[in-house]
Design an enzyme around this catalytic site. Structure first.
Site, PDB file in Angstrom:
ATOM      1  N   HIS A  57       0.846  -1.202   0.000  1.00  0.00           N
ATOM      2  CA  HIS A  57       0.000   0.000   0.000  1.00  0.00           C
ATOM      3  C   HIS A  57       0.874   1.242   0.000  1.00  0.00           C
ATOM      4  O   HIS A  57       1.549   1.542   0.991  1.00  0.00           O
ATOM      5  CB  HIS A  57      -0.910   0.013   1.225  1.00  0.00           C
ATOM      6  CG  HIS A  57      -1.921   1.127   1.196  1.00  0.00           C
ATOM      7  ND1 HIS A  57      -3.252   0.911   0.905  1.00  0.00           N
ATOM      8  CD2 HIS A  57      -1.806   2.459   1.406  1.00  0.00           C
ATOM      9  CE1 HIS A  57      -3.905   2.068   0.956  1.00  0.00           C
ATOM     10  NE2 HIS A  57      -3.046   3.024   1.247  1.00  0.00           N
ATOM     11  N   HIS A  59       1.409   5.462  -2.075  1.00  0.00           N
ATOM     12  CA  HIS A  59       0.888   6.538  -2.929  1.00  0.00           C
ATOM     13  C   HIS A  59       2.068   7.209  -3.639  1.00  0.00           C
ATOM     14  O   HIS A  59       2.611   8.200  -3.167  1.00  0.00           O
ATOM     15  CB  HIS A  59       0.107   7.556  -2.093  1.00  0.00           C
ATOM     16  CG  HIS A  59      -1.170   7.020  -1.549  1.00  0.00           C
ATOM     17  ND1 HIS A  59      -2.375   7.162  -2.209  1.00  0.00           N
ATOM     18  CD2 HIS A  59      -1.435   6.310  -0.427  1.00  0.00           C
ATOM     19  CE1 HIS A  59      -3.328   6.577  -1.497  1.00  0.00           C
ATOM     20  NE2 HIS A  59      -2.779   6.046  -0.413  1.00  0.00           N
ATOM     21  N   GLN A 152      -9.709   9.353  -4.990  1.00  0.00           N
ATOM     22  CA  GLN A 152      -9.419  10.047  -3.731  1.00  0.00           C
ATOM     23  C   GLN A 152     -10.605  10.884  -3.244  1.00  0.00           C
ATOM     24  O   GLN A 152     -10.860  10.979  -2.041  1.00  0.00           O
ATOM     25  CB  GLN A 152      -8.197  10.945  -3.909  1.00  0.00           C
ATOM     26  CG  GLN A 152      -7.865  11.837  -2.720  1.00  0.00           C
ATOM     27  CD  GLN A 152      -7.247  11.095  -1.552  1.00  0.00           C
ATOM     28  OE1 GLN A 152      -6.091  10.728  -1.576  1.00  0.00           O
ATOM     29  NE2 GLN A 152      -8.039  10.851  -0.515  1.00  0.00           N
ATOM     30  N   HIS A 210      -9.343   1.660   0.225  1.00  0.00           N
ATOM     31  CA  HIS A 210      -9.197   2.355   1.493  1.00  0.00           C
ATOM     32  C   HIS A 210     -10.528   2.169   2.222  1.00  0.00           C
ATOM     33  O   HIS A 210     -11.574   2.607   1.734  1.00  0.00           O
ATOM     34  CB  HIS A 210      -8.960   3.843   1.274  1.00  0.00           C
ATOM     35  CG  HIS A 210      -7.607   4.192   0.750  1.00  0.00           C
ATOM     36  ND1 HIS A 210      -7.118   3.695  -0.432  1.00  0.00           N
ATOM     37  CD2 HIS A 210      -6.640   5.018   1.264  1.00  0.00           C
ATOM     38  CE1 HIS A 210      -5.904   4.192  -0.636  1.00  0.00           C
ATOM     39  NE2 HIS A 210      -5.587   4.986   0.380  1.00  0.00           N
ATOM     40  N   GLU A 213     -11.067   4.205   7.188  1.00  0.00           N
ATOM     41  CA  GLU A 213      -9.867   4.872   7.718  1.00  0.00           C
ATOM     42  C   GLU A 213     -10.315   6.031   8.617  1.00  0.00           C
ATOM     43  O   GLU A 213     -10.189   7.202   8.279  1.00  0.00           O
ATOM     44  CB  GLU A 213      -8.982   5.378   6.583  1.00  0.00           C
ATOM     45  CG  GLU A 213      -7.628   5.874   7.065  1.00  0.00           C
ATOM     46  CD  GLU A 213      -6.772   6.442   5.948  1.00  0.00           C
ATOM     47  OE1 GLU A 213      -5.649   6.872   6.254  1.00  0.00           O
ATOM     48  OE2 GLU A 213      -7.206   6.462   4.790  1.00  0.00           O
ATOM     49  N   ASP A 309       2.543   3.275   2.861  1.00  0.00           N
ATOM     50  CA  ASP A 309       1.505   4.267   2.618  1.00  0.00           C
ATOM     51  C   ASP A 309       2.068   5.579   2.086  1.00  0.00           C
ATOM     52  O   ASP A 309       1.736   6.006   0.993  1.00  0.00           O
ATOM     53  CB  ASP A 309       0.668   4.508   3.878  1.00  0.00           C
ATOM     54  CG  ASP A 309      -0.671   5.178   3.593  1.00  0.00           C
ATOM     55  OD1 ASP A 309      -1.037   5.334   2.421  1.00  0.00           O
ATOM     56  OD2 ASP A 309      -1.366   5.540   4.549  1.00  0.00           O
ATOM     57  N   TRP A 315       0.644  13.971   3.725  1.00  0.00           N
ATOM     58  CA  TRP A 315       0.135  13.281   4.914  1.00  0.00           C
ATOM     59  C   TRP A 315       1.232  12.918   5.911  1.00  0.00           C
ATOM     60  O   TRP A 315       0.958  12.736   7.090  1.00  0.00           O
ATOM     61  CB  TRP A 315      -0.600  12.008   4.501  1.00  0.00           C
ATOM     62  CG  TRP A 315      -1.828  12.303   3.698  1.00  0.00           C
ATOM     63  CD1 TRP A 315      -3.077  12.584   4.170  1.00  0.00           C
ATOM     64  CD2 TRP A 315      -1.916  12.384   2.272  1.00  0.00           C
ATOM     65  NE1 TRP A 315      -3.944  12.826   3.136  1.00  0.00           N
ATOM     66  CE2 TRP A 315      -3.260  12.708   1.949  1.00  0.00           C
ATOM     67  CE3 TRP A 315      -1.002  12.204   1.233  1.00  0.00           C
ATOM     68  CZ2 TRP A 315      -3.707  12.859   0.641  1.00  0.00           C
ATOM     69  CZ3 TRP A 315      -1.447  12.362  -0.069  1.00  0.00           C
ATOM     70  CH2 TRP A 315      -2.776  12.683  -0.357  1.00  0.00           C
TER      71      TRP A 315
END
Length: 425
Positions: A57, A59, A152, A210, A213, A309, A315
């Protein structure tokens, strides 16, 4: 004659003094004192040889974008999402490709040779999709990059998201993604799961959503995901990522939920570094850890992998592409300090994510690709404890990265070097 033989290796399953012979990019034999010759030999001197690390996982469209267009001052998930919305209009393909390739270099040096990356499809230009498909093409000789079409902004919340997702899949993206908890209502979230799973079933694709979360114990989209996986016969092709709401759910409900997930063949992907950072932000004390129930899911027979991630993005301002760091955090947050549990944490960044991604010929058996990592450790627990140096990284039997052991310059009398090369004439 083989191309290469690695002598005196320790393996993740505990075997010691093992030789690994390699021919034409694949493992040809594994055993003790193999009676084989090779053009080149490597003496592992008892160090750990493992299949490569796998990140289930990530991005990559956002990687190394920290500070663009500004810093996430609160460090929260929602400010990160807002920041990504500000960044998207000013992204360029060239910058995306450059940052992603730089990160892939980091990954290879750390023995990370397979990554599943979510790519945002809510930009109608599909700029990030085009960029990461180009990255996937360029890194294919040394790294497996699997892409997830990720809405997203929500597949129903964003008016063009479903059309964009279908376009992305047609362009060559591998997996159907989703984010049901970000839809405007619980009902919309459930409907998004149905739509996306049905599309994946029609196309014969894998699913990675996702899911839940949040810290909300009533966010229960994983139940819906398991239901549709079972209904549509998607067993073994679906993963729920994050699942952090499970940390806050009632124990009785979870006792019913876990068998449903197992029966549906749905895997779970926790992201320890990010889950422990972003969850529990509204708590005072006691403060929830937020990571999903990893030990309980493993005990229930559910595949659980760990993902990185984020690395230096809106983030998360930290990270380096080291899956041993990810596994070590998962070990601590999950209180998985028993001997078997620590080995499960190592599996969560190697064998288990490889299975979730459906990687071809992954492993240490004869016939598997000779994609291997030689670690400066005697076993998997020591590798986790030390986050050991990746002494050698091999792709299809060729050394593509080499890192000296941290103590290689000590030159202590009577101490052997950690790896020895010998080429036969």
């Amino acid at each position: 004659m083989n191309d290469l033989v690695i002598r005196n290796a320790s393996l993740p399953d505990g075997r010691k003094g093992i030789d690994i012979a390699i021919q034409d990019g694949r493992i040809s034999a594994v055993g003790v004192a193999l009676p084989v010759s090779a053009a080149e030999e490597i003496n592992a001197n008892g160090n750990l040889v493992t299949p490569p690390f796998v990140d289930a996982h990530f991005h990559m469209d956002a990687v190394l974008s920290y500070g663009l267009p500004r810093v996430n001052q609160s460090g929260t998930l929602l400010e990160g999402i807002a920041l990504w919305g500000e960044l998207k209009p000013i992204l360029t393909q060239e910058a995306l490709i450059e940052r992603a390739l730089r990160y892939c270099d980091w990954a290879v040096a750390r023995g990370l040779l397979a990554i599943r990356s979510h790519v945002d499809i809510c930009d109608d230009r599909l700029l990030a999709v085009e960029a990461l498909l180009e990255v996937k093409r360029r890194v294919a000789p040394y790294l497996d990059l699997q892409l997830v079409a990720f809405p997203q902004d929500g597949i129903l919340r964003s008016p063009t998201a479903m059309a964009n997702l279908k376009r992305a899949i047609a362009m060559g993206v591998d997996v159907v993604g989703g984010i049901p908890h970000f839809e405007r209502t619980m009902a919309d979230g459930a409907e998004s799961v149905r739509l996306l799973c049905e599309f994946a079933a029609e196309q014969g694709l894998r699913v990675d959503m996702h899911c839940d979360e949040s810290d909300d114990p009533m966010s229960r989209h994983i139940e819906t995901l398991a239901y549709h996986s079972n209904r549509l016969g998607l067993h073994g092709r679906v993963a729920g990522s994050h699942l952090t709401s499970m940390h806050s759910m009632d124990n009785y409900y979870v006792s019913k939920l876990l068998p449903l997930i197992r029966e549906a063949g749905v895997a779970a992907i926790a992201n320890p570094l990010i889950n422990i950072t972003l969850q529990g932000r509204h708590d005072t004390y006691p403060k929830r850890r937020g990571m999903t129930r990893v030990p309980e899911m493993l005990a229930a027979g559910i595949d659980v992998a760990f993902g990185h991630d984020c690395v230096m993005d809106p983030w998360y301002s930290l990270g380096s592409g080291d899956m041993l760091e990810v596994a070590q955090m998962g070990l601590h947050v999950g209180q998985m300090t028993g001997q078997a549990a620590m080995r499960q944490c190592f599996d969560a960044v190697t064998e288990t994510p490889a299975r979730i991604l459906g990687l071809e010929a992954y492993g240490l058996q004869a016939g598997c690709f000779a994609d291997l990592v030689l670690l400066d450790a005697s076993d998997t627990i020591e590798a986790l404890r030390l986050r050991s140096a990746r002494l050698l990284v091999l792709r299809r039997g060729k050394v593509i990265s080499q890192t000296p052991a941290p103590h290689a310059n000590l030159h202590l009398p009577g101490r052997p070097s950690h790896i020895e090369f010998r080429t036969k004439n």
